[in-house]
Scaffold this motif. Sequence first.
Motif, PDB file in Angstrom:
ATOM      1  N   ARG A 113      -1.547  -6.586 -50.380  1.00 24.62           N
ATOM      2  CA  ARG A 113      -1.092  -6.745 -51.767  1.00 24.62           C
ATOM      3  C   ARG A 113      -0.532  -5.407 -52.247  1.00 24.62           C
ATOM      4  O   ARG A 113      -1.169  -4.366 -52.068  1.00 24.62           O
ATOM      5  N   PRO A 114       0.655  -5.409 -52.837  1.00 22.50           N
ATOM      6  CA  PRO A 114       1.259  -4.156 -53.289  1.00 22.50           C
ATOM      7  C   PRO A 114       0.385  -3.398 -54.288  1.00 22.50           C
ATOM      8  O   PRO A 114       0.358  -2.167 -54.278  1.00 22.50           O
ATOM      9  N   ALA A 115      -0.356  -4.130 -55.123  1.00 18.35           N
ATOM     10  CA  ALA A 115      -1.207  -3.473 -56.121  1.00 18.35           C
ATOM     11  C   ALA A 115      -2.340  -2.686 -55.471  1.00 18.35           C
ATOM     12  O   ALA A 115      -2.854  -1.733 -56.045  1.00 18.35           O
ATOM     13  N   ALA A 116      -2.740  -3.053 -54.260  1.00 17.56           N
ATOM     14  CA  ALA A 116      -3.775  -2.322 -53.541  1.00 17.56           C
ATOM     15  C   ALA A 116      -3.171  -1.303 -52.585  1.00 17.56           C
ATOM     16  O   ALA A 116      -3.775  -0.266 -52.300  1.00 17.56           O
ATOM     17  N   LEU A 117      -1.962  -1.570 -52.099  1.00 14.93           N
ATOM     18  CA  LEU A 117      -1.328  -0.700 -51.112  1.00 14.93           C
ATOM     19  C   LEU A 117      -0.922   0.647 -51.705  1.00 14.93           C
ATOM     20  O   LEU A 117      -1.180   1.695 -51.109  1.00 14.93           O
ATOM     21  N   VAL A 118      -0.304   0.625 -52.862  1.00 13.48           N
ATOM     22  CA  VAL A 118       0.216   1.867 -53.446  1.00 13.48           C
ATOM     23  C   VAL A 118      -0.909   2.859 -53.774  1.00 13.48           C
ATOM     24  O   VAL A 118      -0.800   4.036 -53.413  1.00 13.48           O
ATOM     25  N   PRO A 119      -1.999   2.448 -54.405  1.00 11.08           N
ATOM     26  CA  PRO A 119      -3.086   3.413 -54.626  1.00 11.08           C
ATOM     27  C   PRO A 119      -3.697   3.931 -53.321  1.00 11.08           C
ATOM     28  O   PRO A 119      -4.091   5.097 -53.236  1.00 11.08           O
ATOM     29  N   TRP A 120      -3.756   3.077 -52.301  1.00 10.99           N
ATOM     30  CA  TRP A 120      -4.268   3.537 -51.011  1.00 10.99           C
ATOM     31  C   TRP A 120      -3.371   4.627 -50.421  1.00 10.99           C
ATOM     32  O   TRP A 120      -3.856   5.630 -49.914  1.00 10.99           O
ATOM     33  N   LEU A 121      -2.052   4.433 -50.517  1.00 14.35           N
ATOM     34  CA  LEU A 121      -1.120   5.461 -50.022  1.00 14.35           C
ATOM     35  C   LEU A 121      -1.285   6.765 -50.805  1.00 14.35           C
ATOM     36  O   LEU A 121      -1.232   7.854 -50.228  1.00 14.35           O
ATOM     37  N   ALA A 122      -1.529   6.662 -52.098  1.00 11.48           N
ATOM     38  CA  ALA A 122      -1.748   7.866 -52.908  1.00 11.48           C
ATOM     39  C   ALA A 122      -3.038   8.568 -52.484  1.00 11.48           C
ATOM     40  O   ALA A 122      -3.073   9.802 -52.394  1.00 11.48           O
ATOM     41  N   ARG A 123      -4.074   7.801 -52.198  1.00 12.80           N
ATOM     42  CA  ARG A 123      -5.331   8.408 -51.732  1.00 12.80           C
ATOM     43  C   ARG A 123      -5.145   9.082 -50.376  1.00 12.80           C
ATOM     44  O   ARG A 123      -5.707  10.147 -50.114  1.00 12.80           O
ATOM     45  N   LEU A 124      -4.352   8.468 -49.508  1.00 11.10           N
ATOM     46  CA  LEU A 124      -4.064   9.089 -48.217  1.00 11.10           C
ATOM     47  C   LEU A 124      -3.384  10.443 -48.405  1.00 11.10           C
ATOM     48  O   LEU A 124      -3.739  11.432 -47.765  1.00 11.10           O
ATOM     49  N   GLU A 125      -2.396  10.494 -49.291  1.00 15.38           N
ATOM     50  CA  GLU A 125      -1.686  11.758 -49.508  1.00 15.38           C
ATOM     51  C   GLU A 125      -2.598  12.808 -50.122  1.00 15.38           C
ATOM     52  O   GLU A 125      -2.501  13.974 -49.786  1.00 15.38           O
ATOM     53  N   ASN A 126      -3.496  12.396 -50.995  1.00 13.10           N
ATOM     54  CA  ASN A 126      -4.455  13.354 -51.560  1.00 13.10           C
ATOM     55  C   ASN A 126      -5.416  13.878 -50.499  1.00 13.10           C
ATOM     56  O   ASN A 126      -5.937  14.985 -50.630  1.00 13.10           O
ATOM     57  N   ALA A 127      -5.644  13.085 -49.449  1.00 15.57           N
ATOM     58  CA  ALA A 127      -6.554  13.487 -48.383  1.00 15.57           C
ATOM     59  C   ALA A 127      -5.847  14.268 -47.280  1.00 15.57           C
ATOM     60  O   ALA A 127      -6.478  14.666 -46.311  1.00 15.57           O
ATOM     61  N   GLY A 128      -4.536  14.483 -47.390  1.00 15.19           N
ATOM     62  CA  GLY A 128      -3.825  15.270 -46.395  1.00 15.19           C
ATOM     63  C   GLY A 128      -3.086  14.447 -45.361  1.00 15.19           C
ATOM     64  O   GLY A 128      -2.647  14.975 -44.352  1.00 15.19           O
ATOM     65  N   ILE A 129      -2.929  13.169 -45.605  1.00 15.31           N
ATOM     66  CA  ILE A 129      -2.166  12.295 -44.705  1.00 15.31           C
ATOM     67  C   ILE A 129      -0.889  11.925 -45.446  1.00 15.31           C
ATOM     68  O   ILE A 129      -0.928  11.222 -46.451  1.00 15.31           O
ATOM     69  N   LEU A 130       0.233  12.404 -44.954  1.00 19.79           N
ATOM     70  CA  LEU A 130       1.503  12.203 -45.639  1.00 19.79           C
ATOM     71  C   LEU A 130       2.212  10.956 -45.129  1.00 19.79           C
ATOM     72  O   LEU A 130       2.200  10.664 -43.935  1.00 19.79           O
ATOM     73  N   VAL A 131       2.848  10.256 -46.053  1.00 18.27           N
ATOM     74  CA  VAL A 131       3.624   9.073 -45.703  1.00 18.27           C
ATOM     75  C   VAL A 131       5.036   9.551 -45.382  1.00 18.27           C
ATOM     76  O   VAL A 131       5.735  10.069 -46.246  1.00 18.27           O
ATOM     77  N   ASP A 132       5.448   9.377 -44.134  1.00 18.87           N
ATOM     78  CA  ASP A 132       6.767   9.834 -43.705  1.00 18.87           C
ATOM     79  C   ASP A 132       7.808   8.742 -43.919  1.00 18.87           C
ATOM     80  O   ASP A 132       8.932   9.025 -44.303  1.00 18.87           O
ATOM     81  N   ALA A 133       7.430   7.489 -43.675  1.00 22.65           N
ATOM     82  CA  ALA A 133       8.350   6.370 -43.854  1.00 22.65           C
ATOM     83  C   ALA A 133       7.550   5.114 -44.169  1.00 22.65           C
ATOM     84  O   ALA A 133       6.436   4.936 -43.672  1.00 22.65           O
ATOM     85  N   VAL A 134       8.153   4.236 -44.990  1.00 29.18           N
ATOM     86  CA  VAL A 134       7.522   2.963 -45.355  1.00 29.18           C
ATOM     87  C   VAL A 134       8.585   1.879 -45.315  1.00 29.18           C
ATOM     88  O   VAL A 134       9.693   2.072 -45.819  1.00 29.18           O
ATOM     89  N   ALA A 135       8.251   0.760 -44.718  1.00 24.41           N
ATOM     90  CA  ALA A 135       9.115  -0.413 -44.749  1.00 24.41           C
ATOM     91  C   ALA A 135       8.246  -1.592 -45.186  1.00 24.41           C
ATOM     92  O   ALA A 135       7.240  -1.897 -44.561  1.00 24.41           O
ATOM     93  N   LEU A 136       8.646  -2.231 -46.280  1.00 21.71           N
ATOM     94  CA  LEU A 136       7.898  -3.366 -46.821  1.00 21.71           C
ATOM     95  C   LEU A 136       8.727  -4.635 -46.649  1.00 21.71           C
ATOM     96  O   LEU A 136       9.929  -4.629 -46.899  1.00 21.71           O
ATOM     97  N   THR A 137       8.061  -5.700 -46.264  1.00 27.69           N
ATOM     98  CA  THR A 137       8.709  -6.998 -46.089  1.00 27.69           C
ATOM     99  C   THR A 137       7.957  -8.018 -46.934  1.00 27.69           C
ATOM    100  O   THR A 137       6.744  -8.187 -46.773  1.00 27.69           O
ATOM    101  N   ASP A 138       8.678  -8.706 -47.813  1.00 26.25           N
ATOM    102  CA  ASP A 138       8.055  -9.708 -48.676  1.00 26.25           C
ATOM    103  C   ASP A 138       7.639 -10.909 -47.828  1.00 26.25           C
ATOM    104  O   ASP A 138       8.437 -11.471 -47.081  1.00 26.25           O
ATOM    105  N   LYS A 139       6.381 -11.311 -47.959  1.00 27.75           N
ATOM    106  CA  LYS A 139       5.858 -12.435 -47.187  1.00 27.75           C
ATOM    107  C   LYS A 139       5.973 -13.754 -47.956  1.00 27.75           C
ATOM    108  O   LYS A 139       5.697 -14.803 -47.407  1.00 27.75           O
ATOM    109  N   GLY A 140       6.301 -13.698 -49.229  1.00 28.11           N
ATOM    110  CA  GLY A 140       6.456 -14.908 -50.022  1.00 28.11           C
ATOM    111  C   GLY A 140       5.164 -15.411 -50.640  1.00 28.11           C
ATOM    112  O   GLY A 140       5.174 -16.363 -51.403  1.00 28.11           O
ATOM    113  N   ASP A 141       4.047 -14.811 -50.327  1.00 30.41           N
ATOM    114  CA  ASP A 141       2.766 -15.250 -50.892  1.00 30.41           C
ATOM    115  C   ASP A 141       2.101 -14.111 -51.676  1.00 30.41           C
ATOM    116  O   ASP A 141       0.883 -13.966 -51.648  1.00 30.41           O
TER     117      ASP A 141
END
Length: 155
Positions: A113-141
């Motif tokens: 779920r995008p609402a859970a994914l974005v905060p998780w990515l922010a927590r990763l970056e705060n912990a020292g894990i950087l997001v280099d690339a992201v590709a999202l595909t809509d599943k329709g649900d």
Amino acid sequence: MTAWFNGRSLREKRLIVGMLALLALTLIWVAVIRPLGDGLSSERQRHADAVIRLGRTQAAVSAIRDIQRQRPAPLTGTFADTVRARAADAGFAVASLEEDGADRVRVGIAGARPAALVPWLARLENAGILVDAVALTDKGDRTVGVQLTLKRRAQ
């Protein structure tokens, strides 16, 4: 000059002496007082500019020190295991995880779920894990398929 001056009347002598006094004052003003005033004015401006630069530099140093104090703790274990554990803690089922070197992984998540994914990515970056690339595909649900490339922040 003395003979010429002595040949003048008392009134002319007084006018000449007054004129010479005014000439001396004008020369002192033009040669000494005015350049000193201009020099002091430019030095005051340089001092004010230096004070402003000092304040900006001190603010930048303070910001850098704050960032250094907030540096995340070093990651333990392998980078891939750390990413897998953090995804599991956040409730994401990792569909694929490929190491792309010691400090880079490619992660696939089948549904998130995008609402859970974005905060998780922010927590990763705060912990020292950087997001280099992201590709999202809509599943329709109301979920998305995610392909991530993550890398470890330089320590």
